[in-house]
Scaffold this active site. Structure first.
Site, mmCIF file in Angstrom:
data_model
loop_
_atom_site.group_PDB
_atom_site.id
_atom_site.type_symbol
_atom_site.label_atom_id
_atom_site.label_comp_id
_atom_site.label_asym_id
_atom_site.label_seq_id
_atom_site.Cartn_x
_atom_site.Cartn_y
_atom_site.Cartn_z
ATOM 1 N N GLN A 116 2.239 42.659 24.962
ATOM 2 C CA GLN A 116 3.525 42.720 25.278
ATOM 3 C C GLN A 116 3.722 43.628 26.505
ATOM 4 O O GLN A 116 3.338 44.901 26.411
ATOM 5 C CB GLN A 116 4.246 43.307 23.942
ATOM 6 C CG GLN A 116 5.974 43.398 24.175
ATOM 7 C CD GLN A 116 6.478 44.286 23.336
ATOM 8 O OE1 GLN A 116 5.827 45.267 22.606
ATOM 9 N NE2 GLN A 116 7.718 44.082 22.803
ATOM 10 N N SER A 119 7.571 47.721 28.181
ATOM 11 C CA SER A 119 7.971 49.265 28.462
ATOM 12 C C SER A 119 6.986 49.621 29.901
ATOM 13 O O SER A 119 6.098 48.912 30.340
ATOM 14 C CB SER A 119 7.247 50.035 27.416
ATOM 15 O OG SER A 119 7.589 50.008 26.344
ATOM 16 N N SER A 151 0.017 47.580 23.850
ATOM 17 C CA SER A 151 -1.048 47.603 22.805
ATOM 18 C C SER A 151 -2.169 46.382 23.167
ATOM 19 O O SER A 151 -1.524 45.296 23.348
ATOM 20 C CB SER A 151 -0.604 47.487 21.347
ATOM 21 O OG SER A 151 0.407 48.543 21.471
ATOM 22 N N GLU A 234 10.053 41.882 16.511
ATOM 23 C CA GLU A 234 9.008 42.959 16.262
ATOM 24 C C GLU A 234 9.440 44.147 15.310
ATOM 25 O O GLU A 234 8.866 44.513 14.498
ATOM 26 C CB GLU A 234 8.857 43.840 17.776
ATOM 27 C CG GLU A 234 7.959 45.156 17.812
ATOM 28 C CD GLU A 234 7.968 45.642 19.193
ATOM 29 O OE1 GLU A 234 8.894 45.143 20.147
ATOM 30 O OE2 GLU A 234 7.015 46.355 19.247
ATOM 31 N N GLU A 365 15.880 56.682 16.759
ATOM 32 C CA GLU A 365 17.247 57.070 17.462
ATOM 33 C C GLU A 365 17.706 55.692 17.805
ATOM 34 O O GLU A 365 18.871 55.294 17.559
ATOM 35 C CB GLU A 365 17.231 57.950 18.473
ATOM 36 C CG GLU A 365 17.132 59.592 18.387
ATOM 37 C CD GLU A 365 15.477 59.786 18.113
ATOM 38 O OE1 GLU A 365 14.613 58.886 18.193
ATOM 39 O OE2 GLU A 365 15.176 60.852 17.157
HETATM 40 C C1 LIG Z 1 1.704 52.904 19.362
HETATM 41 C C2 LIG Z 1 2.841 52.477 20.412
HETATM 42 C C3 LIG Z 1 2.524 51.269 20.774
HETATM 43 C C4 LIG Z 1 3.203 50.678 21.655
HETATM 44 N N1 LIG Z 1 3.043 49.424 22.238
HETATM 45 C C5 LIG Z 1 3.797 48.740 23.173
HETATM 46 C C6 LIG Z 1 3.537 47.535 23.648
HETATM 47 O O1 LIG Z 1 2.620 46.730 23.159
HETATM 48 N N2 LIG Z 1 4.179 46.973 24.741
HETATM 49 C C7 LIG Z 1 5.428 47.598 25.133
HETATM 50 O O2 LIG Z 1 5.916 47.371 25.950
HETATM 51 N N3 LIG Z 1 5.799 48.946 24.673
HETATM 52 C C8 LIG Z 1 4.678 49.509 23.650
HETATM 53 N N4 LIG Z 1 5.100 50.632 23.454
HETATM 54 C C9 LIG Z 1 6.171 51.612 24.126
HETATM 55 C C10 LIG Z 1 7.441 51.907 22.994
HETATM 56 O O3 LIG Z 1 8.281 50.795 22.820
HETATM 57 C C11 LIG Z 1 8.386 52.997 23.644
HETATM 58 O O4 LIG Z 1 7.295 54.186 23.529
HETATM 59 C C12 LIG Z 1 9.621 53.287 22.957
HETATM 60 O O5 LIG Z 1 10.229 52.159 23.347
HETATM 61 C C13 LIG Z 1 10.161 54.514 23.522
HETATM 62 O O6 LIG Z 1 10.237 54.133 24.881
HETATM 63 P P1 LIG Z 1 9.805 55.761 25.584
HETATM 64 O O7 LIG Z 1 8.335 55.977 25.263
HETATM 65 O O8 LIG Z 1 9.837 55.356 27.152
HETATM 66 O O9 LIG Z 1 10.692 56.919 25.195
HETATM 67 P P2 LIG Z 1 12.244 57.312 25.775
HETATM 68 O O10 LIG Z 1 12.723 56.026 25.948
HETATM 69 O O11 LIG Z 1 11.915 58.014 27.259
HETATM 70 O O12 LIG Z 1 12.745 58.057 24.773
HETATM 71 C C14 LIG Z 1 12.594 59.665 24.691
HETATM 72 C C15 LIG Z 1 13.140 60.096 23.572
HETATM 73 O O13 LIG Z 1 14.533 59.989 23.781
HETATM 74 C C16 LIG Z 1 15.258 59.503 22.803
HETATM 75 N N5 LIG Z 1 16.394 58.481 23.308
HETATM 76 C C17 LIG Z 1 16.363 57.638 24.373
HETATM 77 N N6 LIG Z 1 17.461 56.743 24.583
HETATM 78 C C18 LIG Z 1 18.490 57.481 23.637
HETATM 79 C C19 LIG Z 1 19.601 57.140 23.377
HETATM 80 N N7 LIG Z 1 20.414 56.109 23.870
HETATM 81 N N8 LIG Z 1 20.211 57.604 22.322
HETATM 82 C C20 LIG Z 1 19.455 58.576 21.305
HETATM 83 N N9 LIG Z 1 18.262 59.040 21.595
HETATM 84 C C21 LIG Z 1 17.750 58.441 22.720
HETATM 85 C C22 LIG Z 1 14.211 58.550 22.088
HETATM 86 O O14 LIG Z 1 14.352 58.249 20.839
HETATM 87 C C23 LIG Z 1 13.181 59.528 22.317
HETATM 88 O O15 LIG Z 1 13.111 60.663 21.241
HETATM 89 C C24 LIG Z 1 4.238 51.376 22.308
HETATM 90 C C25 LIG Z 1 4.659 52.530 21.788
HETATM 91 C C26 LIG Z 1 3.699 53.215 20.941
HETATM 92 C C27 LIG Z 1 3.968 54.791 20.408
#
Ligand SMILES: Cc1cc2nc3c(=O)[nH]c(=O)nc-3n(C[C@H](O)[C@H](O)[C@H](O)COP(=O)(O)OP(=O)(O)OC[C@H]3O[C@@H](n4cnc5c(N)ncnc54)[C@H](O)[C@@H]3O)c2cc1C
Length: 396
Positions: A116, A119, A151, A234, A365
């Site tokens: 996928q 992100s 992933s 998902e 969140e």
């Molecule tokens: C093990 C693992 C596998 C993954 N696999 C994939 C994959 O295969 N493909 C892919 O595309 N992505 C993948 N991801 C990514 C995952 O979808 C993102 O990490 C996730 O959506 C959070 O985005 P971010 O890391 O950019 O954090 P951010 O969006 O930067 O968030 C940082 C913090 O701010 C909080 N926050 C952000 N916006 C808000 C809001 N509006 N209200 C309240 N709180 C908020 C969040 O909850 C978090 O605590 C994976 C992540 C992990 C950990």
């Protein structure tokens, strides 16, 4: 005409028994077994006939998978975790039948793995803010950008990709959804090491990658709607993996409890009992939701099961760590493993892996926001970029 109601748990079980009788899992290569499974309509029983399904109620999948498991076969999802869990439903809903037929069988057999590509470094929770650009060039699209946390991208043959095709409209409106061949020139995959020591997700760089327009799902500019169906699948996949009563992570906690009488205290016993009750009420809630969903897909309610399952998973392994005491701080060698091995996973690694549960597939969140806005109909989060062209939204 065969109708959905004509397919019962008995007919599904009989079909499944025929497949495992003709191809005993112990002696049949997985791809061949799962190919027969797909051809029998057992890969996703609620899908159309000819595309791995039987047009049967979704809840009957459990009966089919149970027969496969009892015969020593794999849990289908593990054959192609992202393919089964995230991709297949979107393909069947949005791809033309010929394209779906081309892609679904090798997905079901595990011969073509999927990843996928959603992100980005600046777009996780705010996925619709992503910056990867796709520009039309004749019958192709040319894609440039960077994805992250992808992933299994290092093993995948195909990726689902969300890219910006129009920066001059508000962020949700300028996105388009593609299927990208990971062997295309310009795709570079760089593994990232996780807290567990393993490297199962990646950065993916896309530099002038050509994608035929025929590999677009949904209309140009309608990628957000397509991605919502993927994200809902998902959440369901991450939340509805409920093992039988007393099995799964809570079963492991019980086994650890039984193995360590030296560490038992009344306080820990109370905690374990509470976790068992929560696990059981989660399992029953998911079973009820599956029955309610019947043929269809889960709605935003999937956010509830994802939220509860991921937080419960963390609480159970936190309990195990506490039960282990100082032993919980001991860790196996910090080797980077690109593929899953079959060795038993120690509690310590499961504890570390569980930290990701409340982030992957959308953070807790974000799940709470979905529940608040789309299930409870509470006022929406403040969004000051809703009607602003993406190009003009301030970015860091
Ligand atoms: C093990 C693992 C596998 C993954 N696999 C994939 C994959 O295969 N493909 C892919 O595309 N992505 C993948 N991801 C990514 C995952 O979808 C993102 O990490 C996730 O959506 C959070 O985005 P971010 O890391 O950019 O954090 P951010 O969006 O930067 O968030 C940082 C913090 O701010 C909080 N926050 C952000 N916006 C808000 C809001 N509006 N209200 C309240 N709180 C908020 C969040 O909850 C978090 O605590 C994976 C992540 C992990 C950990």
């Amino acid at each position: 005409m065969t109708t959905a109601t004509a397919t019962t748990a008995e007919t599904v079980e009989e079909l499944a028994r025929t497949v495992v009788r003709e191809r005993p899992p112990a002696t049949t290569p997985t791809a061949e077994l799962m190919g027969a499974w797909y051809d029998a309509g057992l890969a996703w029983v609620h899908f159309p006939r000819g595309l791995g399904g039987l047009e049967a109620p979704r809840m009957l999948q459990t009966a089919a998978n149970r027969v496969l498991k009892e015969a020593g076969g794999p849990e289908p999802r593990t054959v192609n975790i992202i393919g089964y869990g995230i991709v297949a439903g979107t393909i069947v809903r949005y791809a033309p039948p010929e394209l779906a037929a081309r892609l679904l069988r090798p997905l079901a057999t595990g011969e073509e793995l999927w990843c996928q590509l959603f992100s980005e470094p600046g777009a996780g929770s705010d996925l619709a803010g992503l910056a990867t650009r796709a520009v039309r060039d004749g019958d192709d699209w040319v894609v440039t950008g960077q994805k992250v946390w992808n992933s299994l991208a290092h093993l995948a043959r195909w990726g689902i990709l969300l890219a910006r095709t129009d920066p001059d409209v508000p962020k949700h409106k300028g996105l388009t959804y593609f299927l990208v061949d990971m062997q295309s020139p310009g795709v570079e995959v760089r593994p990232l090491r996780q807290i567990t020591g393993r490297a199962q997700f990646n950065e993916v760089f896309l530099e002038g990658v050509r994608i035929p327009d025929a590999m677009r799902l949904g209309d140009v500019g309608a990628g957000w709607a397509v991605s919502l169906s993927t994200l809902s699948d998902e959440r369901v996949g991450l939340g509805d993996r409920v093992p039988a009563r007393g099995a799964g992570s809570i079963g492991e906690a019980l086994a650890l409890w039984a193995a360590r009488p030296d560490r038992q205290t009344p306080v820990l016993r109370d905690r374990l009992a509470r976790l068992w009750l929560r696990s059981e009420s989660h399992r029953l809630t998911v079973e009820r939701a599956k029955v309610a969903a019947g043929h269809g897909v889960f709605g935003p309610e999937a956010a509830i099961t994802k939220l509860v399952a991921s937080e419960l998973n963390q609480q159970v392994y936190e309990f195990c760590q506490e039960l282990l005491g100082l032993e919980g701080t001991l860790y196996e060698s910090y080797t980077s493993v690109l593929e899953d091995d079959d060795s038993p996973t120690p509690y310590q690694r499961k504890f570390l892996r569980s930290r990701a549960a409340t982030i992957e597939g959308g953070t807790s969140e974000i799940q709470r926001n979905i529940v608040a806005e789309r299930v409870l109909r509470l006022p929406a989060d403040l969004r000051n970029d809703k009607n602003v062209p993406w190009r003009d939204v301030p970015r860091s």
